[in-house]
Motif scaffolding. Structure first.
Motif, mmCIF file in Angstrom:
data_model
loop_
_atom_site.group_PDB
_atom_site.id
_atom_site.type_symbol
_atom_site.label_atom_id
_atom_site.label_comp_id
_atom_site.label_asym_id
_atom_site.label_seq_id
_atom_site.Cartn_x
_atom_site.Cartn_y
_atom_site.Cartn_z
ATOM 1 N N PRO A 152 0.783 -1.231 0.000
ATOM 2 C CA PRO A 152 0.000 0.000 0.000
ATOM 3 C C PRO A 152 0.822 1.293 0.000
ATOM 4 N N GLY A 153 1.949 1.306 0.710
ATOM 5 C CA GLY A 153 2.589 2.607 0.943
ATOM 6 C C GLY A 153 3.756 2.962 0.048
ATOM 7 N N LEU A 154 4.035 2.140 -0.964
ATOM 8 C CA LEU A 154 5.246 2.388 -1.733
ATOM 9 C C LEU A 154 5.095 3.572 -2.686
ATOM 10 N N GLU A 155 6.211 4.274 -2.861
ATOM 11 C CA GLU A 155 6.196 5.353 -3.834
ATOM 12 C C GLU A 155 6.562 4.794 -5.208
ATOM 13 N N ASP A 156 6.312 5.589 -6.215
ATOM 14 C CA ASP A 156 6.521 5.118 -7.590
ATOM 15 C C ASP A 156 7.950 4.647 -7.832
ATOM 16 N N TRP A 157 8.912 5.431 -7.330
ATOM 17 C CA TRP A 157 10.317 5.041 -7.582
ATOM 18 C C TRP A 157 10.636 3.717 -6.920
ATOM 19 N N GLN A 158 9.984 3.453 -5.790
ATOM 20 C CA GLN A 158 10.241 2.191 -5.095
ATOM 21 C C GLN A 158 9.657 1.023 -5.869
ATOM 22 N N ARG A 159 8.451 1.195 -6.378
ATOM 23 C CA ARG A 159 7.867 0.135 -7.206
ATOM 24 C C ARG A 159 8.727 -0.083 -8.446
ATOM 25 N N ASP A 160 9.225 1.003 -8.980
ATOM 26 C CA ASP A 160 10.062 0.911 -10.176
ATOM 27 C C ASP A 160 11.301 0.056 -9.888
ATOM 28 N N ILE A 161 11.932 0.298 -8.754
ATOM 29 C CA ILE A 161 13.123 -0.483 -8.395
ATOM 30 C C ILE A 161 12.759 -1.957 -8.240
ATOM 31 N N LEU A 162 11.636 -2.225 -7.604
ATOM 32 C CA LEU A 162 11.203 -3.620 -7.446
ATOM 33 C C LEU A 162 11.071 -4.308 -8.809
ATOM 34 N N TRP A 163 10.421 -3.637 -9.738
ATOM 35 C CA TRP A 163 10.233 -4.251 -11.060
ATOM 36 C C TRP A 163 11.560 -4.416 -11.791
ATOM 37 N N MET A 164 12.427 -3.405 -11.664
ATOM 38 C CA MET A 164 13.715 -3.497 -12.353
ATOM 39 C C MET A 164 14.533 -4.670 -11.831
ATOM 40 N N LEU A 165 14.595 -4.777 -10.497
ATOM 41 C CA LEU A 165 15.424 -5.839 -9.933
ATOM 42 C C LEU A 165 14.826 -7.209 -10.192
ATOM 43 N N ARG A 166 13.506 -7.261 -10.261
ATOM 44 C CA ARG A 166 12.862 -8.534 -10.568
ATOM 45 C C ARG A 166 13.223 -8.973 -11.986
ATOM 46 N N GLU A 167 13.204 -8.008 -12.894
ATOM 47 C CA GLU A 167 13.550 -8.310 -14.278
ATOM 48 C C GLU A 167 14.982 -8.840 -14.368
ATOM 49 N N GLU A 168 15.885 -8.216 -13.591
ATOM 50 C CA GLU A 168 17.276 -8.669 -13.600
ATOM 51 C C GLU A 168 17.379 -10.084 -13.043
ATOM 52 N N MET A 169 16.607 -10.354 -11.995
ATOM 53 C CA MET A 169 16.658 -11.680 -11.382
ATOM 54 C C MET A 169 16.090 -12.730 -12.331
ATOM 55 N N LEU A 170 15.022 -12.371 -13.048
ATOM 56 C CA LEU A 170 14.456 -13.311 -14.027
ATOM 57 C C LEU A 170 15.500 -13.678 -15.077
ATOM 58 N N TYR A 171 16.346 -12.703 -15.382
ATOM 59 C CA TYR A 171 17.404 -12.948 -16.353
ATOM 60 C C TYR A 171 18.456 -13.902 -15.783
ATOM 61 N N PHE A 172 18.802 -13.708 -14.502
ATOM 62 C CA PHE A 172 19.837 -14.552 -13.904
ATOM 63 C C PHE A 172 19.330 -15.954 -13.569
ATOM 64 N N TRP A 173 18.038 -16.065 -13.357
ATOM 65 C CA TRP A 173 17.494 -17.310 -12.809
ATOM 66 C C TRP A 173 17.868 -18.578 -13.590
ATOM 67 N N PRO A 174 17.723 -18.596 -14.929
ATOM 68 C CA PRO A 174 18.079 -19.828 -15.649
ATOM 69 C C PRO A 174 19.527 -20.237 -15.407
ATOM 70 N N GLN A 175 20.411 -19.269 -15.185
ATOM 71 C CA GLN A 175 21.808 -19.617 -14.938
ATOM 72 C C GLN A 175 21.942 -20.340 -13.605
ATOM 73 N N VAL A 176 21.121 -19.919 -12.627
ATOM 74 C CA VAL A 176 21.126 -20.584 -11.330
ATOM 75 C C VAL A 176 20.617 -22.012 -11.480
ATOM 76 N N GLU A 177 19.606 -22.157 -12.320
ATOM 77 C CA GLU A 177 18.934 -23.455 -12.456
ATOM 78 C C GLU A 177 19.693 -24.453 -13.326
ATOM 79 N N THR A 178 20.713 -24.004 -14.033
ATOM 80 C CA THR A 178 21.404 -24.922 -14.952
ATOM 81 C C THR A 178 22.912 -24.898 -14.743
ATOM 82 N N LYS A 179 23.302 -24.562 -13.526
ATOM 83 C CA LYS A 179 24.737 -24.409 -13.250
ATOM 84 C C LYS A 179 25.523 -25.693 -13.567
ATOM 85 N N ILE A 180 25.029 -26.817 -13.060
ATOM 86 C CA ILE A 180 25.748 -28.085 -13.246
ATOM 87 C C ILE A 180 25.806 -28.443 -14.726
#
Lengths: 449, 380
Positions: free
Chosen positions: A208-236
């Motif tokens: 409820p209380g987040l400001e726009d810039w904070q939501r923006d950071i959440l979405w940006m970092l999520r996008e970055e994590m989605l990018y890294f995720w397959p690398q985590v899942e296929t390391k071996i």
């Protein structure tokens, strides 16, 4: 080398090799990307990598970025033969990025995206204060692993806001039967309607209380994590695949005797097993070699049982690299013979000692799979975004036999509180008992359920 | 092969990692500040007196997240042949499970690294909060010193004291009045100089009497605690106060004035009569340091294991000291395995405001003892 690799059937992105000093390799290694945003935790990782390098404890020879074209960083101090091996290795990585199904949704333009993200975050720092942004990043990073990498599968996430409970609700409820009213209130409580694995997205959308810039950071970092995720899942798999190929490509080249010695030294360092952990290069390589062997020259039993024709080794490993991730890779191809041959085991703390507790191959296989499921992170879901009717956040740990680190849990809840803005609760299992941990903005508490 | 390029860029301006590393270091320093109580009793500091730079092992900052317990779950490993159930890979050096600060052992993710820190830096952090309490200006021996402070800005002055910022502002103002918003064309009328005034500062003389029990009952731990306390006390007094005299008194059944060197290094043995130290202190005060002229601070550290017949005398002598001194501080080092002491019990009935007693059970309580004795709040 490129020709040789292509002749083997590897299919990679165009390559851009950068010759860089050690410092840059460690920057890229600690940030995951040369263009990523600034944060002290990256500085900490950088310091550790750099120190290990300075003390000669470990070296990163290469780094490659999943992008089109692929960027690979070669260390300036590498010898020619080292660089050859690295190039062979990263060509296979690039092939893996391009063809493994788990990477199909990753953005190949992430270098640019992350540079933009970094610039935006820096702008926010100037606008809202360095400390403010850092504190917020601390909080986001504390739950960054809790995204849903399969978010694109199945139905769209609901966007509906929380139906607010107001003091006039009893007026609206006039004329309705008691069961209607209770249905209404149940509807209100059912939020989200299905447990939501994507904590970051849920918070970005609904806190409820987040400001726009904070939501923006959440979405940006999520996008970055989605990018890294397959690398985590296929390391071996990914490291195994790259090792499998650098061996073959190097063998296909004319090496002098000295070069051959240097190469085999380097290679054996890379695949050195460890008593206390699993070396993905070693395990991944062993499994790929095993698959290749079993499909190329199937045993009499395999031929009889599965009707397997010889000579299909190459086709099979390419198919595996396309369709599996680490979990299914181990599930399908880590055999009894391999567990024995590699002397894999599970160990655990017994009293003050770390002891081998499991050598039975199926137990070991399942234990290894368990330890890498969900990228090795606990599986959490938002169960209720309006818990207790007061807008609290209830998170459920889908307990699969592994207990959480309580000290860390109690330090992380305040971060989640900062994001959500209201009390947060987390249900888990400790020593066989269902426990709910809560943080109300001032202190932690726990309650048996 | 236009498809595959090798290039080499100029990376010399790339400082991202270092900048973030610096930020991490800053945060670690803050963390150090919060962990002073553990740090100041670090053996390295007390023992190597002359050494300027300390290497302090610091846990780097944790990045908290939801994670599995390492201790309670199983992990994969790989042996070199025939590992069996029950094979031991290693043991946890810290022994039993404890809340924070589990041993490094096989735990992943516990990063220790060394921070270089000078004793001065550490002292600065530590002494920020400390002060000699109840300091009074004593009549006869006031020392007057002059201090200079820049307090004014004028149009004339010594060129060394040119105030550049104000000069530029004046220039800007003047240009602006002419309708030209710019800096430039500085003329003598823009020049501004800082000037100072002289302040008189008065300092009061203080005498600190450091008394330490060196009897046989004071084990290594007790001596270590007492010395840690006095080490920092001495440092603190010398850093913050120019004219403070410190007298070191060591005692067992007899007390004598010793040199600083002896005080911090020599051990003694034998029984304990704390009264010996108190009467020596009283004697010194009456002969050399009259209370009208000096701020007096006796401190005594002991394990409390005093000869019972001596306690009453101690009580009387301490009452005498309290009449003369700004404050009397008594620190009792409690070995957790021993019974409670007799000396502290004796002092329980002391009601004077300027009497302060602390007990120390653990190394990290030295810091709270320092704070208790030298707290600023007391002044108000």
């Amino acid at each position: 080398m490129v020709k040789l690799a292509k002749a083997f059937g590897l299919d990679f992105f165009p390559m851009r090799f950068e010759l860089v000093p050690a410092e840059i390799i460690y920057t890229v290694g600690s940030y995951g990307m040369p263009t990523r945003f600034s944060h002290w935790s990256h500085g900490k990782a950088f310091h550790r990598l750099k120190m290990q390098y300075d003390y000669n404890l470990s070296r990163i020879y290469e780094l490659i970025i999943n992008s089109d074209p692929s960027y690979a960083f070669l260390l300036e101090g590498n010898s020619t033969i080292q660089n050859k091996m690295v190039i062979a290795h990263v060509l296979a990585h690039s092939d893996f990025f391009k063809n493994n199904s788990y990477f199909q949704k990753t953005s190949r333009k992430m270098t640019e995206t992350m540079a933009c993200n970094a610039a935006r975050i820096e702008e926010y720092e100037q606008q809202y204060g360095h400390h403010e942004v850092e504190t917020f990043l601390d909080a986001v990073l504390s739950i960054l692993e809790h995204i849903d990498p399969r978010h694109h599968i199945g139905e769209k996430k609901e966007e509906a806001p929380i139906p607010k409970v107001t003091e006039y609700d009893d007026l609206f409820a006039l004329g309705k039967t008691a069961s209607d009213v209770s249905k209404l209130s149940r509807q209100i409580k059912q939020f989200p309607s299905q447990p939501d694995k994507d904590l970051i997205a849920f918070i970005a959308r609904n806190a409820p209380g987040l400001e726009d810039w904070q939501r923006d950071i959440l979405w940006m970092l999520r996008e970055e994590m989605l990018y890294f995720w397959p690398q985590v899942e296929t390391k071996i798999m990914n490291e195994g695949w790259a090792t499998f190929w650098h061996l073959r490509i190097m063998r296909g080249m004319d090496l002098t005797e000295d070069e051959a010695v240097e190469f085999s030294k380097m290679n054996s360092n890379l695949v050195l097993p460890s008593r206390a952990s699993i070396n993905p290069y070693h395990l991944g390589l062993a499994i790929f070699e095993d698959i290749y062997k079993r499909w190329d020259k199937p045993s009499a039993e395999e031929t009889l049982k599965y009707g397997r024709r010889p000579g299909l080794g190459m086709e099979k490993i390419f198919q595996v690299r396309e369709t599996e991730n680490d979990g299914s890779f181990l599930r399908n191809y880590l055999t009894e013979e391999l567990v024995e041959e590699l002397d894999l085991y599970l160990y655990k703390k017994v009293g003050h000692e770390w002891q081998v507790v499991e050598t039975d191959w199926e137990e070991v296989r399942d234990g290894l799979i368990n330890s890498i499921m969900n990228g090795g992170h606990p599986y959490l879901e938002v169960e209720n975004g309006d818990y207790c009717g007061s807008g609290d956040l209830l998170i459920n740990h889908c307990f699969e036999g592994q207990e959480l680190d309580i000290a860390y849990l109690e330090k992380t809840l305040p971060h989640v509180y900062l994001l959500w803005g209201k009390p947060v609760h987390l249900k888990t299992v400790i020593e066989g008992k269902h426990v709910k941990f809560s943080y109300d903005g001032k202190k932690n508490s726990r309650q048996l359920l | 092969m236009t498809d595959n390029l090798i290039s080499r860029d100029d990376w010399s301006l790339h400082r991202k990692g270092r900048i973030d590393q610096k930020r991490h270091r800053e945060k670690v320093k803050d963390a150090i500040k919060n962990n002073l109580s553990d740090l100041i009793t670090d053996e390295g500091i007390i023992i190597t007196k002359g050494k300027k730079v300390l290497k302090v092992p610091i846990r780097s900052l944790e990045e908290y997240h939801f994670r599995y317990s390492h201790e309670k779950n199983k992990h994969g490993g790989q042996g070199n042949g025939n590992s069996k159930k029950g094979d031991v890979l290693g043991s946890d050096p810290s022994g039993g499970p404890s809340g924070r600060g589990k041993g490094a052992g096989d735990q992943p993710g516990v990063d220790y690294y060394e921070v270089e820190m000078s004793v001065e830096e550490l002292s600065e952090l530590l002494f920020e909060e400390l002060e000699l309490p109840n300091m009074q200006e004593k009549q006869s021996k006031e020392v007057e010193t002059e201090a200079y402070r820049f307090t004014d800005v004028r149009k004339r002055g010594l060129s060394g004291n040119l105030d550049k910022k104000r000069t530029i502002l004046e220039n800007l103002k003047r240009n602006a009045m002419k309708g030209e918003p710019k800096i430039g064309g500085i003329t003598p009328e823009d020049l501004r100089y800082k000037t100072w005034t002289v302040h008189r500062q008065y300092k009061s003389n203080a005498v600190v009497l450091a008394m330490m029990d060196t009897s046989g009952s004071m084990g290594n731990f007790e001596k270590y605690i007492a010395r840690s306390f006095f080490f920092w006390m001495v440092r603190f007094l010398r850093t913050k106060y120019e004219s403070v005299e410190i007298i070191f008194i060591a005692h067992h059944t007899q007390a004598k004035v010793v040199t600083e060197e002896e005080f911090f290094t020599k051990g003694e043995s034998g029984g304990t009569k704390c009264s010996s130290a108190y009467s020596l202190a009283l004697d010194l005060i009456d002969k050399k340091y009259p209370p009208e002229e000096y701020n007096l601070y006796p401190f005594h550290f002991s394990d409390g294991d005093n000869l019972p017949s001596d306690n009453e005398l101690c009580y009387k002598l301490v009452a005498g000291l309290l009449e003369r001194c700004n404050m009397f501080g008594y620190g009792e080092i409690v070995n957790p395995y021993y019974r409670s002491s007799t000396l502290l019990n004796t002092f329980k009935s002391v009601s004077a405001d300027n009497f302060k007693a602390v007990t120390i059970k653990d190394k990290n309580e030295v810091f709270s003892a320092l704070k208790a004795f030298f707290s600023r709040k007391d002044r108000d």
